[in-house]
Enzyme design. Structure first.
Site, PDB file in Angstrom:
ATOM      1  N   HIS A  80       0.876  -1.194   0.000  1.00  0.00           N
ATOM      2  CA  HIS A  80       0.000   0.000   0.000  1.00  0.00           C
ATOM      3  C   HIS A  80       0.899   1.227   0.000  1.00  0.00           C
ATOM      4  CE1 HIS A  80      -3.743   2.265   1.548  1.00  0.00           C
ATOM      5  NE2 HIS A  80      -2.808   3.178   1.312  1.00  0.00           N
ATOM      6  N   HIS A 104       1.544   5.372  -1.694  1.00  0.00           N
ATOM      7  CA  HIS A 104       1.159   6.550  -2.481  1.00  0.00           C
ATOM      8  C   HIS A 104       2.401   7.131  -3.138  1.00  0.00           C
ATOM      9  CE1 HIS A 104      -2.902   6.678  -0.733  1.00  0.00           C
ATOM     10  NE2 HIS A 104      -2.291   6.191   0.333  1.00  0.00           N
ATOM     11  N   LYS A 114      -9.309  -0.533  -5.674  1.00  0.00           N
ATOM     12  CA  LYS A 114      -9.321   0.123  -4.371  1.00  0.00           C
ATOM     13  C   LYS A 114     -10.692   0.732  -4.100  1.00  0.00           C
ATOM     14  CE  LYS A 114      -7.924   2.007  -0.597  1.00  0.00           C
ATOM     15  NZ  LYS A 114      -6.681   2.318   0.072  1.00  0.00           N
ATOM     16  N   HIS A 154     -10.364   0.784   2.010  1.00  0.00           N
ATOM     17  CA  HIS A 154     -10.145   1.787   3.068  1.00  0.00           C
ATOM     18  C   HIS A 154     -11.315   1.666   4.026  1.00  0.00           C
ATOM     19  CE1 HIS A 154      -8.570   5.716   4.640  1.00  0.00           C
ATOM     20  NE2 HIS A 154      -9.741   5.617   5.234  1.00  0.00           N
ATOM     21  N   HIS A 188      -4.335  -0.830   5.931  1.00  0.00           N
ATOM     22  CA  HIS A 188      -3.871  -0.052   7.100  1.00  0.00           C
ATOM     23  C   HIS A 188      -4.792  -0.179   8.322  1.00  0.00           C
ATOM     24  CE1 HIS A 188      -6.661   2.699   5.214  1.00  0.00           C
ATOM     25  NE2 HIS A 188      -5.799   3.180   4.360  1.00  0.00           N
ATOM     26  N   ASP A 244       1.610   2.562   3.497  1.00  0.00           N
ATOM     27  CA  ASP A 244       0.761   3.748   3.353  1.00  0.00           C
ATOM     28  C   ASP A 244       1.609   5.016   3.390  1.00  0.00           C
ATOM     29  OD1 ASP A 244      -1.518   5.205   2.920  1.00  0.00           O
ATOM     30  OD2 ASP A 244      -2.219   5.115   4.989  1.00  0.00           O
TER      31      ASP A 244
HETATM   32  C1  NCD Z   1      -3.530   8.957   2.217  1.00  0.00           C
HETATM   33  C2  NCD Z   1      -3.134  10.012   1.200  1.00  0.00           C
HETATM   34  O1  NCD Z   1      -2.569  11.057   1.598  1.00  0.00           O
HETATM   35  O2  NCD Z   1      -3.353   9.826   0.003  1.00  0.00           O
HETATM   36  N1  NCD Z   1      -3.503   9.548   3.516  1.00  0.00           N
HETATM   37  C3  NCD Z   1      -3.349   8.904   4.681  1.00  0.00           C
HETATM   38  O3  NCD Z   1      -3.459   9.552   5.725  1.00  0.00           O
HETATM   39  N2  NCD Z   1      -3.086   7.632   4.729  1.00  0.00           N
HETATM   40  C4  NCD Z   1      -4.860   8.384   1.878  1.00  0.00           C
HETATM   41  C5  NCD Z   1      -5.177   7.129   2.618  1.00  0.00           C
HETATM   42  O4  NCD Z   1      -4.564   6.084   2.394  1.00  0.00           O
HETATM   43  O5  NCD Z   1      -6.081   7.169   3.456  1.00  0.00           O
HETATM   44 ZN    ZN Z   2      -3.118   5.108   1.776  1.00  0.00          ZN
END
Ligand code: NCD
Ligand code: ZN
Length: 345
Positions: free
Chosen positions: A14, A16, A100, A137, A175, A248
């Site tokens: 996971h 970003h 997702k 999520h 998460h 995450d």
């Molecule tokens: C994530 C993001 O910034 O894209 N933020 C987070 O707090 N984890 C989005 C997510 O996974 O919830």
């Molecule tokens: Zn995330």
């Protein structure tokens, strides 16, 4: 005395990566240590179709530095308009690994998420048929539900009914942050797994709020009480193959974090493996780090474990930079508030 630990090259289930200047800056932070990552689709606009995912994967591969070996595992952002045939084709071609599900409004860039779960039933049924995992999520968004209860309420009100309605569906609870999340996974069959982040093994809600508000510890789902952090540490180090690493890692530039309305997300790509080694050592579970970071995720996703390895060596504390620079501004690295002795090579 130096100690070493060699494990199969880990994956991040996971992650970003963002786009543009931030993508260019953060990608090497992950690719340095990880072989693959499930790449989240919550761009603006989101990655919704197979064509969107192909274009995003190209943008990622274009900025991957020469000599780095990294495979992005693409995901599609489920909307009420998602076409089951497009999802199935993107999966069959090997382009897309998972879908997702964001409840609309649950987190950063989730406005196009799902409001009416009945409207995505045909997509979920198709996914169950072809064995494609759904990454979830798991937080309700109802304004009357306390933010610290949103994961537990989601399990009862949304996730359990959804799984009962589509029994063959493979689901990853992303998460997880609560004892209830851990319990739901362990009390259900093998087609349910969960990722656990690095930061939720380290911080509880006091870290965010005591002694002044700490925006760099604010993420979603928000860190909970200490008893929940301990439940997550227990699950991650238990050897139960249904739990695996999803950092995450969610970069936001400092002005977007240090703000009257700061973004949610902790950036942990750079120091995750040093932190995990420290945590697993504290739990007398270094022999289970390979399972959590390198083996359980591929097993759930039906992919081979990496044949490459990384080596962790214990020595003097590692000096990680407090921030990395991006063309859009600095991004602060998660501070675990403990010395990190494990060097990664
Ligand atoms: C994530 C993001 O910034 O894209 N933020 C987070 O707090 N984890 C989005 C997510 O996974 O919830
Ligand atoms: Zn995330």
């Amino acid at each position: 005395m130096s100690r070493t630990l060699t494990i199969p090259r880990p994956d991040d289930w996971h992650l970003h990566l963002r786009d543009g200047a931030v993508l260019r800056a953060v990608l090497p932070e992950t690719a340095r240590h990880f072989g693959r990552a499930i790449v989240m689709p919550n761009l603006v606009p989101p990655v919704v179709t197979g064509a969107d995912a192909a274009a995003y994967r190209d943008r990622i591969m274009t900025v991957l530095p020469d000599g780095m070996d990294f495979t992005p595992l693409m995901t599609l952002y489920l909307t009420e308009e998602t076409d089951p045939a497009d999802v199935a084709a993107a999966h069959a071609s090997g382009l897309v690994t998972a879908v997702k599900l964001y409840p609309a409004g649950a987190t950063t860039n989730s406005a196009s998420g799902v409001r009416d779960f009945d409207r995505v039933r045909p997509v979920l049924e198709k996914m169950a048929e072809i064995g494609m995992p759904l990454c979830v999520h798991g937080e309700v968004t109802d304004t009357e539900i306390d933010i610290f209860d949103r994961e537990a309420v989601f399990i009862d009100r949304v996730l359990d009914p959804l799984r009962r309605a589509t029994p063959g569906l493979r689901v990853v609870m992303e998460h997880i942050t609560t004892q209830q999340g851990v319990d739901y996974v362990t009390s259900n069959p093998e087609n349910l797994g969960a990722t656990i982040t690095t930061h939720h093994l380290v911080i509880n809600r006091n870290h965010i709020l005591v002694g002044g508000i700490k925006p760099h510890y604010y993420c979603l789902p928000v860190a909970k009480r200490e008893e929940h952090r301990l439940a997550l540490r227990h699950a991650a180090t238990s050897g139960d193959a249904r739990f695996f690493l999803g950092t995450d890692s969610a970069p936001h530039t400092d002005p977007n974090k240090e703000s009257a309305c700061g973004c949610a997300g902790c950036f942990t790509a750079t120091n995750t493996l040093s932190i995990l080694a420290e945590v697993f050592e504290q739990e007398n579970a270094l022999d289970r780090l390979a399972g959590f970071a390198s083996e359980n995720g591929p097993a759930f996703y039906g992919l081979p474990v990496s044949t490459d390895t990384i080596t962790l060596t214990k020595g003097d504390p590692v000096a990680y930079p407090p921030k990395i620079d991006t063309g859009d501004g600095p991004v602060t690295l998660f501070d675990p508030q403990m010395p990190l002795h494990w060097h990664v090579t």
